[in-house]
Enzyme design. Sequence first.
Site, PDB file in Angstrom:
ATOM      1  N   LYS A 189      15.375  -0.249   5.427  1.00 20.66           N
ATOM      2  CA  LYS A 189      15.043   0.173   4.180  1.00 20.66           C
ATOM      3  C   LYS A 189      15.167   1.735   4.068  1.00 20.66           C
ATOM      4  O   LYS A 189      15.958   2.292   3.185  1.00 20.66           O
ATOM      5  CB  LYS A 189      13.412  -0.074   3.774  1.00 20.66           C
ATOM      6  N   LEU A 198       0.682  -1.066   0.040  1.00 16.39           N
ATOM      7  CA  LEU A 198       0.074  -0.014   0.017  1.00 16.39           C
ATOM      8  C   LEU A 198       0.906   1.351   0.160  1.00 16.39           C
ATOM      9  O   LEU A 198       1.932   1.152   0.379  1.00 16.39           O
ATOM     10  CB  LEU A 198      -0.853  -0.011   1.336  1.00 16.39           C
TER      11      LEU A 198
HETATM   12  P1  NAD Z   1       0.857   2.322  -6.486  1.00  9.64           P
HETATM   13  O1  NAD Z   1       0.332   3.779  -6.287  1.00  9.64           O
HETATM   14  O2  NAD Z   1       1.216   1.873  -7.776  1.00  9.64           O
HETATM   15  O3  NAD Z   1       0.229   1.084  -5.838  1.00  9.64           O
HETATM   16  C1  NAD Z   1      -0.784   1.231  -4.517  1.00  9.64           C
HETATM   17  C2  NAD Z   1      -1.808   0.452  -4.863  1.00  9.64           C
HETATM   18  O4  NAD Z   1      -2.652   0.492  -3.395  1.00  9.64           O
HETATM   19  C3  NAD Z   1      -2.932   1.134  -5.814  1.00  9.64           C
HETATM   20  O5  NAD Z   1      -3.489   0.211  -6.554  1.00  9.64           O
HETATM   21  C4  NAD Z   1      -3.959   1.727  -4.696  1.00  9.64           C
HETATM   22  O6  NAD Z   1      -5.222   1.648  -5.657  1.00  9.64           O
HETATM   23  C5  NAD Z   1      -3.959   0.774  -3.760  1.00  9.64           C
HETATM   24  N1  NAD Z   1      -4.730   1.099  -2.714  1.00  9.64           N
HETATM   25  C6  NAD Z   1      -4.744   2.378  -2.053  1.00  9.64           C
HETATM   26  N2  NAD Z   1      -5.354   2.365  -0.944  1.00  9.64           N
HETATM   27  C7  NAD Z   1      -6.127   1.105  -0.795  1.00  9.64           C
HETATM   28  C8  NAD Z   1      -6.918   0.604  -0.020  1.00  9.64           C
HETATM   29  N3  NAD Z   1      -7.265   1.170   0.995  1.00  9.64           N
HETATM   30  N4  NAD Z   1      -7.399  -0.564  -0.023  1.00  9.64           N
HETATM   31  C9  NAD Z   1      -6.898  -1.372  -1.125  1.00  9.64           C
HETATM   32  N5  NAD Z   1      -6.080  -0.990  -2.185  1.00  9.64           N
HETATM   33  C10 NAD Z   1      -5.427   0.412  -1.906  1.00  9.64           C
HETATM   34  O7  NAD Z   1       2.215   2.230  -5.489  1.00  9.64           O
HETATM   35  P2  NAD Z   1       3.485   1.274  -6.000  1.00  9.64           P
HETATM   36  O8  NAD Z   1       4.591   1.802  -6.821  1.00  9.64           O
HETATM   37  O9  NAD Z   1       3.044  -0.248  -6.069  1.00  9.64           O
HETATM   38  O10 NAD Z   1       4.096   1.147  -4.337  1.00  9.64           O
HETATM   39  C11 NAD Z   1       3.367   0.265  -3.385  1.00  9.64           C
HETATM   40  C12 NAD Z   1       4.603   0.479  -2.097  1.00  9.64           C
HETATM   41  O11 NAD Z   1       5.869   0.027  -2.477  1.00  9.64           O
HETATM   42  C13 NAD Z   1       4.726   1.850  -1.667  1.00  9.64           C
HETATM   43  O12 NAD Z   1       4.568   1.889  -0.039  1.00  9.64           O
HETATM   44  C14 NAD Z   1       6.202   2.522  -2.245  1.00  9.64           C
HETATM   45  O13 NAD Z   1       6.592   3.312  -1.384  1.00  9.64           O
HETATM   46  C15 NAD Z   1       6.751   1.019  -2.203  1.00  9.64           C
HETATM   47  N6  NAD Z   1       7.742   0.794  -3.377  1.00  9.64           N
HETATM   48  C16 NAD Z   1       7.709   1.135  -4.340  1.00  9.64           C
HETATM   49  C17 NAD Z   1       8.524   1.171  -5.635  1.00  9.64           C
HETATM   50  C18 NAD Z   1       8.565   1.501  -6.743  1.00  9.64           C
HETATM   51  O14 NAD Z   1       9.539   1.508  -7.549  1.00  9.64           O
HETATM   52  N7  NAD Z   1       7.585   1.717  -7.110  1.00  9.64           N
HETATM   53  C19 NAD Z   1       9.965   0.545  -5.001  1.00  9.64           C
HETATM   54  C20 NAD Z   1      10.118   0.053  -3.665  1.00  9.64           C
HETATM   55  C21 NAD Z   1       8.991   0.286  -2.661  1.00  9.64           C
END
Ligand code: NAD
Length: 291
Positions: free
Chosen positions: A169, A65
Amino acid sequence: MSTIAFIGLGNMGGGMAANLVKAGHRVLGFDLSQEALARAVEAGCESCETIEAAVASADAVVTMLPNGAIMRDVYETSVFGHAPAGCLLLDCSTIDVATARAVAADAAAKGYAMVDAPVSGGIAAANGGTLTFMVGGPDGDFAKAEPILATMGKAVIHAGAAGNGQAAKICNNMLLGASMVATCETFAMAQKLGLDPQTFYDISSVSSGQCWSMTSYCPLPGVGPQSPADNGYQGGFATALMLKDLKLAMEAAQAANAAVPMGHAAEALFQVHANAGQGGTDFSSIIKMLG
Ligand code: NAD
């Protein structure tokens, strides 16, 4: 094979859930976005109408999330009391250490096994199953979580008690943010002093200034191995995500009374860069601001 509820099927969660399916697990997915849910169904997940329905028969729950407030709300409103007793909970989101510890304590009090397991590696690593997981939680909970995480990553490392995965992290990413700024300003200065960038790379990459930001992710195009700089700073690790992690690091530093002047400087510089409209470009593009 297990029944796994997967909540948060976005850029990262989508690929991770698909890898659980490939490993033979039954994956019950939920996301607020219908588009994300549809992509997960194409990858073999079953779609659920609510989080409560997804977790009701799960052996394990994985969450991916956007932040700590959302993560806490999801667990307290829809997972605790709805997932079966003894269910294993794995939060892979990047969130603040304090929230990770508070939710883990609540989970333990309610009879759940829980780990925080944030990841290193971006969307390509999530899709390819080559993430690195840094895991916080009791030994017994880690032992249960490890085989599930191993199907989504290349490395699963136990960092200690609850919240230590998040601590590892943000400490790592604070070092990365500061070392990238230092690498960028150094290359810019070297050029202003009349050094050819390739020549300076050849010297510094085998000298004491060498670091990952230089030799694995060089911010200058045409120097060092292939990196986002060679692709117009597209792809890679977005400035906005680096800034998010630096803000979490500053919060944690304040709570722990840790002096982090370099971390502070990096946060301020990435904030200026994001404000200039560069939030979506790779974080190494900060060299354009410092050059
Ligand atoms: P994203 O925004 O693409 O995905 C998050 C998802 O969560 C979305 O699809 C959203 O609709 C869903 N969501 C939000 N609130 C919700 C709820 N209450 N119930 C159900 N679903 C809900 O983000 P991401 O890039 O996939 O990142 C996710 C996590 O991973 C973050 O914490 C981010 O910091 C971490 N992260 C991301 C990366 C990257 O390169 N994108 C790398 C390492 C870590």
